[in-house]
Write a protein that holds these residues in place. Structure first.
Motif, PDB file in Angstrom:
ATOM      1  N   ARG A 264      -9.565   2.107   5.107  1.00  0.00           N
ATOM      2  CA  ARG A 264     -10.316   2.543   3.925  1.00  0.00           C
ATOM      3  C   ARG A 264     -10.516   1.350   2.978  1.00  0.00           C
ATOM      4  O   ARG A 264     -11.586   1.180   2.394  1.00  0.00           O
ATOM      5  CB  ARG A 264      -9.577   3.685   3.218  1.00  0.00           C
ATOM      6  N   ALA A 265      -9.497   0.504   2.872  1.00  0.00           N
ATOM      7  CA  ALA A 265      -9.622  -0.706   2.041  1.00  0.00           C
ATOM      8  C   ALA A 265     -10.742  -1.602   2.571  1.00  0.00           C
ATOM      9  O   ALA A 265     -11.536  -2.150   1.798  1.00  0.00           O
ATOM     10  CB  ALA A 265      -8.296  -1.468   2.027  1.00  0.00           C
ATOM     11  N   GLN A 266     -10.824  -1.728   3.906  1.00  0.00           N
ATOM     12  CA  GLN A 266     -11.893  -2.547   4.504  1.00  0.00           C
ATOM     13  C   GLN A 266     -13.274  -1.992   4.129  1.00  0.00           C
ATOM     14  O   GLN A 266     -14.195  -2.740   3.812  1.00  0.00           O
ATOM     15  CB  GLN A 266     -11.748  -2.572   6.032  1.00  0.00           C
ATOM     16  N   ALA A 267     -13.389  -0.657   4.177  1.00  0.00           N
ATOM     17  CA  ALA A 267     -14.680  -0.028   3.835  1.00  0.00           C
ATOM     18  C   ALA A 267     -14.995  -0.230   2.353  1.00  0.00           C
ATOM     19  O   ALA A 267     -16.121  -0.555   1.988  1.00  0.00           O
ATOM     20  CB  ALA A 267     -14.635   1.467   4.179  1.00  0.00           C
ATOM     21  N   TYR A 268     -13.975  -0.041   1.496  1.00  0.00           N
ATOM     22  CA  TYR A 268     -14.192  -0.243   0.058  1.00  0.00           C
ATOM     23  C   TYR A 268     -14.640  -1.678  -0.236  1.00  0.00           C
ATOM     24  O   TYR A 268     -15.472  -1.909  -1.104  1.00  0.00           O
ATOM     25  CB  TYR A 268     -12.913   0.068  -0.729  1.00  0.00           C
ATOM     26  N   LYS A 269     -14.066  -2.630   0.498  1.00  0.00           N
ATOM     27  CA  LYS A 269     -14.443  -4.038   0.290  1.00  0.00           C
ATOM     28  C   LYS A 269     -15.943  -4.217   0.559  1.00  0.00           C
ATOM     29  O   LYS A 269     -16.662  -4.836  -0.217  1.00  0.00           O
ATOM     30  CB  LYS A 269     -13.620  -4.940   1.208  1.00  0.00           C
ATOM     31  N   ASN A 273     -16.242  -2.006  -3.827  1.00  0.00           N
ATOM     32  CA  ASN A 273     -15.382  -1.216  -4.717  1.00  0.00           C
ATOM     33  C   ASN A 273     -14.013  -1.900  -4.752  1.00  0.00           C
ATOM     34  O   ASN A 273     -13.079  -1.544  -4.037  1.00  0.00           O
ATOM     35  CB  ASN A 273     -15.269   0.228  -4.208  1.00  0.00           C
ATOM     36  N   LYS A 274     -13.937  -2.928  -5.596  1.00  0.00           N
ATOM     37  CA  LYS A 274     -12.754  -3.806  -5.628  1.00  0.00           C
ATOM     38  C   LYS A 274     -11.486  -3.040  -6.021  1.00  0.00           C
ATOM     39  O   LYS A 274     -10.436  -3.188  -5.398  1.00  0.00           O
ATOM     40  CB  LYS A 274     -13.037  -4.949  -6.619  1.00  0.00           C
ATOM     41  N   LYS A 275     -11.614  -2.192  -7.069  1.00  0.00           N
ATOM     42  CA  LYS A 275     -10.435  -1.483  -7.598  1.00  0.00           C
ATOM     43  C   LYS A 275      -9.773  -0.600  -6.521  1.00  0.00           C
ATOM     44  O   LYS A 275      -8.569  -0.661  -6.299  1.00  0.00           O
ATOM     45  CB  LYS A 275     -10.865  -0.632  -8.805  1.00  0.00           C
ATOM     46  N   SER A 276     -10.591   0.220  -5.845  1.00  0.00           N
ATOM     47  CA  SER A 276     -10.034   1.134  -4.827  1.00  0.00           C
ATOM     48  C   SER A 276      -9.495   0.349  -3.636  1.00  0.00           C
ATOM     49  O   SER A 276      -8.491   0.742  -3.030  1.00  0.00           O
ATOM     50  CB  SER A 276     -11.105   2.119  -4.352  1.00  0.00           C
ATOM     51  N   CYS A 277     -10.172  -0.760  -3.303  1.00  0.00           N
ATOM     52  CA  CYS A 277      -9.738  -1.595  -2.184  1.00  0.00           C
ATOM     53  C   CYS A 277      -8.340  -2.155  -2.467  1.00  0.00           C
ATOM     54  O   CYS A 277      -7.436  -2.064  -1.629  1.00  0.00           O
ATOM     55  CB  CYS A 277     -10.742  -2.734  -1.976  1.00  0.00           C
ATOM     56  N   ILE A 278      -8.152  -2.712  -3.666  1.00  0.00           N
ATOM     57  CA  ILE A 278      -6.850  -3.297  -4.034  1.00  0.00           C
ATOM     58  C   ILE A 278      -5.765  -2.218  -4.051  1.00  0.00           C
ATOM     59  O   ILE A 278      -4.650  -2.424  -3.566  1.00  0.00           O
ATOM     60  CB  ILE A 278      -6.957  -4.031  -5.396  1.00  0.00           C
ATOM     61  N   GLU A 279      -6.128  -1.044  -4.569  1.00  0.00           N
ATOM     62  CA  GLU A 279      -5.166   0.072  -4.627  1.00  0.00           C
ATOM     63  C   GLU A 279      -4.672   0.442  -3.222  1.00  0.00           C
ATOM     64  O   GLU A 279      -3.469   0.609  -2.995  1.00  0.00           O
ATOM     65  CB  GLU A 279      -5.876   1.269  -5.269  1.00  0.00           C
ATOM     66  N   ASP A 280      -5.613   0.541  -2.262  1.00  0.00           N
ATOM     67  CA  ASP A 280      -5.220   0.892  -0.895  1.00  0.00           C
ATOM     68  C   ASP A 280      -4.371  -0.200  -0.253  1.00  0.00           C
ATOM     69  O   ASP A 280      -3.410   0.083   0.467  1.00  0.00           O
ATOM     70  CB  ASP A 280      -6.469   1.170  -0.038  1.00  0.00           C
ATOM     71  N   LEU A 281      -4.727  -1.460  -0.497  1.00  0.00           N
ATOM     72  CA  LEU A 281      -3.943  -2.562   0.086  1.00  0.00           C
ATOM     73  C   LEU A 281      -2.540  -2.600  -0.514  1.00  0.00           C
ATOM     74  O   LEU A 281      -1.558  -2.854   0.202  1.00  0.00           O
ATOM     75  CB  LEU A 281      -4.670  -3.898  -0.124  1.00  0.00           C
ATOM     76  N   ASN A 282      -2.432  -2.311  -1.801  1.00  0.00           N
ATOM     77  CA  ASN A 282      -1.098  -2.247  -2.417  1.00  0.00           C
ATOM     78  C   ASN A 282      -0.270  -1.117  -1.807  1.00  0.00           C
ATOM     79  O   ASN A 282       0.942  -1.254  -1.637  1.00  0.00           O
ATOM     80  CB  ASN A 282      -1.210  -2.059  -3.941  1.00  0.00           C
ATOM     81  N   ASN A 283      -0.948  -0.009  -1.458  1.00  0.00           N
ATOM     82  CA  ASN A 283      -0.234   1.093  -0.786  1.00  0.00           C
ATOM     83  C   ASN A 283       0.289   0.662   0.577  1.00  0.00           C
ATOM     84  O   ASN A 283       1.399   1.024   0.975  1.00  0.00           O
ATOM     85  CB  ASN A 283      -1.150   2.316  -0.644  1.00  0.00           C
ATOM     86  N   VAL A 284      -0.531  -0.114   1.316  1.00  0.00           N
ATOM     87  CA  VAL A 284      -0.068  -0.642   2.617  1.00  0.00           C
ATOM     88  C   VAL A 284       1.176  -1.494   2.393  1.00  0.00           C
ATOM     89  O   VAL A 284       2.189  -1.359   3.095  1.00  0.00           O
ATOM     90  CB  VAL A 284      -1.165  -1.496   3.312  1.00  0.00           C
ATOM     91  N   LEU A 297      -6.272  -9.766   3.366  1.00  0.00           N
ATOM     92  CA  LEU A 297      -7.430  -9.071   2.794  1.00  0.00           C
ATOM     93  C   LEU A 297      -7.297  -8.976   1.265  1.00  0.00           C
ATOM     94  O   LEU A 297      -8.268  -9.168   0.540  1.00  0.00           O
ATOM     95  CB  LEU A 297      -7.583  -7.672   3.415  1.00  0.00           C
ATOM     96  N   LEU A 298      -6.082  -8.718   0.793  1.00  0.00           N
ATOM     97  CA  LEU A 298      -5.851  -8.630  -0.655  1.00  0.00           C
ATOM     98  C   LEU A 298      -6.200  -9.943  -1.338  1.00  0.00           C
ATOM     99  O   LEU A 298      -6.852  -9.964  -2.383  1.00  0.00           O
ATOM    100  CB  LEU A 298      -4.385  -8.242  -0.926  1.00  0.00           C
ATOM    101  N   HIS A 299      -5.806 -11.042  -0.701  1.00  0.00           N
ATOM    102  CA  HIS A 299      -6.083 -12.372  -1.242  1.00  0.00           C
ATOM    103  C   HIS A 299      -7.608 -12.592  -1.341  1.00  0.00           C
ATOM    104  O   HIS A 299      -8.114 -13.071  -2.348  1.00  0.00           O
ATOM    105  CB  HIS A 299      -5.435 -13.424  -0.323  1.00  0.00           C
ATOM    106  N   GLU A 300      -8.331 -12.171  -0.292  1.00  0.00           N
ATOM    107  CA  GLU A 300      -9.798 -12.322  -0.278  1.00  0.00           C
ATOM    108  C   GLU A 300     -10.453 -11.465  -1.370  1.00  0.00           C
ATOM    109  O   GLU A 300     -11.348 -11.902  -2.078  1.00  0.00           O
ATOM    110  CB  GLU A 300     -10.376 -11.861   1.081  1.00  0.00           C
ATOM    111  N   VAL A 301      -9.971 -10.210  -1.488  1.00  0.00           N
ATOM    112  CA  VAL A 301     -10.596  -9.258  -2.430  1.00  0.00           C
ATOM    113  C   VAL A 301     -10.347  -9.690  -3.871  1.00  0.00           C
ATOM    114  O   VAL A 301     -11.225  -9.540  -4.732  1.00  0.00           O
ATOM    115  CB  VAL A 301     -10.075  -7.827  -2.175  1.00  0.00           C
ATOM    116  N   GLN A 302      -9.154 -10.217  -4.132  1.00  0.00           N
ATOM    117  CA  GLN A 302      -8.857 -10.633  -5.501  1.00  0.00           C
ATOM    118  C   GLN A 302      -9.783 -11.760  -5.976  1.00  0.00           C
ATOM    119  O   GLN A 302      -9.992 -11.929  -7.167  1.00  0.00           O
ATOM    120  CB  GLN A 302      -7.384 -11.041  -5.609  1.00  0.00           C
ATOM    121  N   LYS A 303     -10.356 -12.506  -5.016  1.00  0.00           N
ATOM    122  CA  LYS A 303     -11.289 -13.576  -5.386  1.00  0.00           C
ATOM    123  C   LYS A 303     -12.705 -13.042  -5.640  1.00  0.00           C
ATOM    124  O   LYS A 303     -13.546 -13.744  -6.173  1.00  0.00           O
ATOM    125  CB  LYS A 303     -11.376 -14.607  -4.243  1.00  0.00           C
TER     126      LYS A 303
END
Length: 305
Positions: A264-269, A273-284, A297-303
């Motif tokens: 789901r984080a990959q799809a959000y990326k 949808n940065k916020k939801s993507c980061i939230e899902d990765l933090n859950n992982v 992926l988190l490192h990439e999205v935060q940029k």
């Protein structure tokens, strides 16, 4: 006539809410569900089941946005309309857990298991709450629990016989489906179809795999890995909203499903949808702190801007 164009029906507003939810736009979903609830209440139609679903769907949106108190209120409202709705109970349990109200969360998770003992998210919840409450209250933690309601047989029977209703068509979104526990024959058919889907994935034939997984889910709509496998195919086919829907389903069945969160984080990326993507990765990373793919992926999205 012009009046009609301006005002959407409660069903159209609900549909719009479902679409926003699937796209990860939870604030907008709340707005649509709120308008739908108002329309339905104003219409004077006594549609308890429909209202209960709307409150439960709005609760799911609040939960996603981290608004746990509003989620609890809506779930309670939904459960007053239709007692023992297992989705409302699960969502309320998650919200209680997030607020560290572990006793109430335990009661809701335990109630879900009385309704249907095959829901992994409820088993996991009971185990987490048992551990948390033992740490807080010691071995006699059960004595401090609020009473656990007894689920009437009629509720269990109606769930066992629940057919997948018309409101549960593909378009209607994943958040108000009624799932029927499959019989042994259906489970066997579903497994074969899923394996055929897996074989197509290995050959890189994702469209054909999707067809097999869809057929498999029509036999057994409770198999978590079929949803996460189909989500993987949807990602390859750039069908990101569909991937999110499947991950939502997987996570409803198993609230700690790593593939569900990660895909789901990959799809959000891809949907920016940065916020939801980061939230899902933090859950992982809460579940698996050393998950290298999620860290990368988190490192990439935060940029991302």
């Amino acid at each position: 006539m012009p009046q009609k164009r301006r005002s959407q029906s409660w069903t159209e507003l609900k549909q719009a809410g479902n679409e926003c939810f699937r796209a990860g736009q939870y604030g907008e979903a709340v707005t649509h569900y709120s308008q739908s609830i108002l329309q339905l209440e104003k219409s004077g139609q006594k549609k308890k089941e429909d209202l209960a679903i709307l409150y439960s769907n709005r609760a799911a949106s609040y939960l996603k946005d981290g608004n746990c108190n509003e989620c609890i209120k809506d779930c309670t409202e939904s459960l007053e309309l239709v007692p023992f709705g297992f989705k409302a109970l699960l969502r309320r349990a998650s919200a209680y857990e997030a607020l560290e109200r572990y006793r109430q969360a335990y009661v809701d998770y335990k109630t879900v298991l009385q309704i249907d003992c095959n829901i992994p998210a409820a088993h996991d919840g009971v185990n987490r709450m048992t551990k948390a409450l033992t740490d807080i209250d010691g071995p006699s933690w059960r004595e401090k629990l609020p009473p656990i309601p007894t689920v009437p047989m009629s509720v269990k029977e109606s769930l066992a016989q629940a057919t997948i209703s018309a409101s549960n068509s593909q378009q209607n979104g994943v958040i108000d489906n009624k799932k029927k526990a499959p019989g042994p024959e259906a489970v066997k058919k579903a497994k074969t179809l899923k394996e055929e889907g897996n074989a197509f994935v290995k050959k890189g034939e994702h469209k054909k795999a999707v067809e097999k997984y869809t057929q498999s889910l029509s036999q057994d709509p409770t198999e978590v890995t079929t949803y996460t496998n189909r989500a993987l195919c949807y990602l390859s086919l750039k069908m990101y909203k569909e991937a999110i829907s499947d991950c939502d389903e997987a996570l409803l069945l198993d609230s700690a499903n790593i593939k569900g969160f990660y895909r789901r984080a990959q799809a959000y990326k891809e949907l920016k949808n940065k916020k939801s993507c980061i939230e899902d990765l933090n859950n992982v990373l809460k579940i698996e702190p050393n998950n290298a793919a999620a860290q990368k992926l988190l490192h990439e999205v935060q940029k991302m801007k």
